[in-house]
Design a protein around this motif. Structure first.
Motif, short mmCIF file in Angstrom:
data_model
loop_
_atom_site.label_atom_id
_atom_site.label_comp_id
_atom_site.label_asym_id
_atom_site.label_seq_id
_atom_site.Cartn_x
_atom_site.Cartn_y
_atom_site.Cartn_z
N GLN A 5 -1.52 10.85 -1.64
CA GLN A 5 -2.77 11.22 -0.99
C GLN A 5 -3.60 12.17 -1.86
O GLN A 5 -3.09 12.78 -2.79
N ARG A 6 -4.86 12.28 -1.53
CA ARG A 6 -5.76 13.16 -2.29
C ARG A 6 -5.65 14.60 -1.78
O ARG A 6 -5.50 14.84 -0.58
N ASN A 7 -5.72 15.52 -2.71
CA ASN A 7 -5.64 16.93 -2.38
C ASN A 7 -7.06 17.47 -2.20
O ASN A 7 -7.86 17.46 -3.13
N GLU A 8 -7.36 17.94 -1.00
CA GLU A 8 -8.71 18.42 -0.70
C GLU A 8 -9.11 19.64 -1.52
O GLU A 8 -10.29 19.93 -1.69
N ASN A 9 -8.11 20.35 -2.03
CA ASN A 9 -8.41 21.55 -2.81
C ASN A 9 -8.83 21.25 -4.24
O ASN A 9 -9.25 22.16 -4.97
N SER A 10 -8.70 19.99 -4.63
CA SER A 10 -8.99 19.66 -6.03
C SER A 10 -9.96 18.49 -6.19
O SER A 10 -10.01 17.87 -7.24
N VAL A 11 -10.75 18.21 -5.17
CA VAL A 11 -11.66 17.06 -5.26
C VAL A 11 -12.77 17.27 -6.30
O VAL A 11 -13.39 16.31 -6.76
N ARG A 12 -13.01 18.51 -6.68
CA ARG A 12 -14.01 18.81 -7.71
C ARG A 12 -13.37 19.01 -9.08
O ARG A 12 -13.96 19.62 -9.98
N LEU A 13 -12.16 18.53 -9.24
CA LEU A 13 -11.37 18.82 -10.45
C LEU A 13 -12.12 18.52 -11.74
O LEU A 13 -12.07 19.29 -12.70
N ASP A 14 -12.83 17.40 -11.77
CA ASP A 14 -13.52 16.99 -13.00
C ASP A 14 -14.76 17.82 -13.29
O ASP A 14 -15.35 17.71 -14.38
N GLU A 21 -0.70 16.03 -4.80
CA GLU A 21 -0.80 16.66 -6.11
C GLU A 21 -2.26 17.04 -6.41
O GLU A 21 -3.20 16.44 -5.89
N VAL A 22 -2.43 18.03 -7.28
CA VAL A 22 -3.76 18.41 -7.74
C VAL A 22 -4.45 17.20 -8.36
O VAL A 22 -5.62 16.93 -8.12
N LEU A 23 -3.69 16.49 -9.19
CA LEU A 23 -4.15 15.23 -9.75
C LEU A 23 -3.46 14.14 -8.94
O LEU A 23 -2.26 13.93 -9.08
N SER A 24 -4.21 13.48 -8.09
CA SER A 24 -3.62 12.59 -7.08
C SER A 24 -2.61 11.61 -7.67
O SER A 24 -2.90 10.88 -8.61
N GLY A 25 -1.41 11.62 -7.09
CA GLY A 25 -0.37 10.69 -7.49
C GLY A 25 0.42 11.10 -8.72
O GLY A 25 1.39 10.43 -9.08
N SER A 26 0.05 12.20 -9.37
CA SER A 26 0.75 12.63 -10.58
C SER A 26 1.96 13.47 -10.21
O SER A 26 1.94 14.71 -10.25
N THR A 27 3.04 12.81 -9.86
CA THR A 27 4.21 13.50 -9.35
C THR A 27 5.04 14.19 -10.43
O THR A 27 6.10 14.74 -10.14
N ARG A 28 4.55 14.16 -11.66
CA ARG A 28 5.19 14.96 -12.70
C ARG A 28 4.84 16.44 -12.52
O ARG A 28 5.38 17.30 -13.22
N MET A 29 3.96 16.73 -11.56
CA MET A 29 3.50 18.10 -11.32
C MET A 29 4.33 18.78 -10.23
O MET A 29 5.47 19.13 -10.46
N MET A 36 0.84 -1.20 0.00
CA MET A 36 0.00 0.00 0.00
C MET A 36 0.88 1.26 0.00
O MET A 36 1.83 1.36 0.77
N LEU A 37 0.54 2.20 -0.88
CA LEU A 37 1.31 3.43 -0.98
C LEU A 37 0.53 4.63 -0.44
O LEU A 37 1.02 5.76 -0.49
N THR A 38 -0.67 4.40 0.06
CA THR A 38 -1.54 5.51 0.46
C THR A 38 -0.99 6.32 1.62
O THR A 38 -1.42 7.45 1.85
#
Length: 297
Positions: A9-18, A186-194, A1-3
């Motif tokens: 982890q999920r970014n609370e500021n971007s949960v409505r991203l979609d 990250e804004v996009l969870s797990g996308s460490t290219r950001m 598990m990597l959570t």
């Protein structure tokens, strides 16, 4: 598990991203990016330690290796390949190694990052010695490929640095100096290219640039060891020479011709009124520092 990793982890500021309109998406990304410089600032003391060790190693004939997989490996390549044209270094001085080989720069090589043994073999193939420095780059801090490289580096006595974005990272346990820059989810969870990648690029730029300054590759804040390999760089070299010596464009052109298009000896020639041969001699004796070469007799 990597959570448990901050980078996963999920970014609370971007949960409505979609559901966000375009402007709100990029505002959210921009707001998160604003925190990166502060995260880097928090680890400046450890970056300083790493730079001082790297500078010492390179002055003693050692080399610097960047090792990583995926985005981390590509960041190492971006930084390393800019050093020869910018600072006239040998390509062997700063060497990037990416999991999966050079082809992984353009196309992801799945599974390569999980091969710890290959990480060891790839760094071993560079004839690593205790004069060298190895930086393992991994946003998660647990990439087996980078860990394998650091483990082998420790075996031969090379100085080791870990660069990651999580606290108490696994790779840090194998490093003489650990740089853990915490940029948050990250804004996009797990996308460490950001954010993670941006922070790492900033730090790699700091490491290479500051090291080159300490190696005498810079005069004031000018790139005096630039390799004149095209028209743009030739014109930049002339501008640098004009700025430092007060020469006219024509004089700078002539000086560069006499100095084999090398800016540093051209500066010493003009400032000290010496020949190209004498300027080169002074620079060698001053370990490349232009001001010392000018002041020497």
């Amino acid at each position: 598990m990597l959570t448990y990793l901050t980078t996963e982890q999920r970014n609370e500021n971007s949960v409505r991203l979609d559901q966000m309109p375009t402007l709100e998406i990029i505002q959210t990304i921009n707001n998160e990016d604003k925190s990166i410089a502060e995260a880097v600032e928090a680890v400046l003391p450890n970056i300083t330690i790493a730079i001082d060790q790297i500078s010492k190693a390179l002055m003693g004939g050692g080399r610097l290796f960047y090792v990583g997989a995926g985005t981390s490996g590509r960041l190492g390549i971006l930084d390393a390949v800019e050093c020869p044209p910018t600072f006239m270094t040998s390509p062997s001085m700063i060497q990037p190694i990416i999991a999966g080989g050079n082809g992984a720069v353009y196309k992801a090589v799945e599974g390569a990052e999980d091969d710890e043994a290959q990480g060891k073999e790839d760094i071993k193939g560079r004839d690593l010695t205790d004069k060298d420095v190895v930086i393992g780059i991994t946003a998660s801090g647990r990439t087996p490929y980078a860990i394998g490289a650091l483990k082998y580096a420790n075996e031969v006595g090379a100085y080791t640095v870990s660069l990651t974005c999580n606290h108490n990272s696994l790779i840090s346990t194998f490093a003489d100096c650990s740089i853990e820059v915490i940029v948050g989810p990250e804004v996009l969870s797990g996308s460490t290219r950001m954010k993670a990648a941006t922070a790492h690029k900033m730090i790699l730029n700091m490491i290479s640039t500051t090291t080159m300054i300490k190696l005498g590759k810079v005069y004031e804040n000018l790139m005096v060891d630039v390799r004149v390999s095209n028209f743009k760089l030739l014109e930049r070299a002339k501008s640098i020479l004009m700025e430092i010596t007060g020469s006219s464009y024509e004089e700078a052109t002539q000086l560069l011709t006499e100095a084999n298009n090398e800016v540093k000896p051209a500066i010493v020639m003009k400032k000290s009124g010496v020949s190209f041969k004498e300027a080169k001699k002074r620079l060698k004796e001053s370990n490349g520092y232009v001001k010392k070469a000018i002041d020497s007799n």
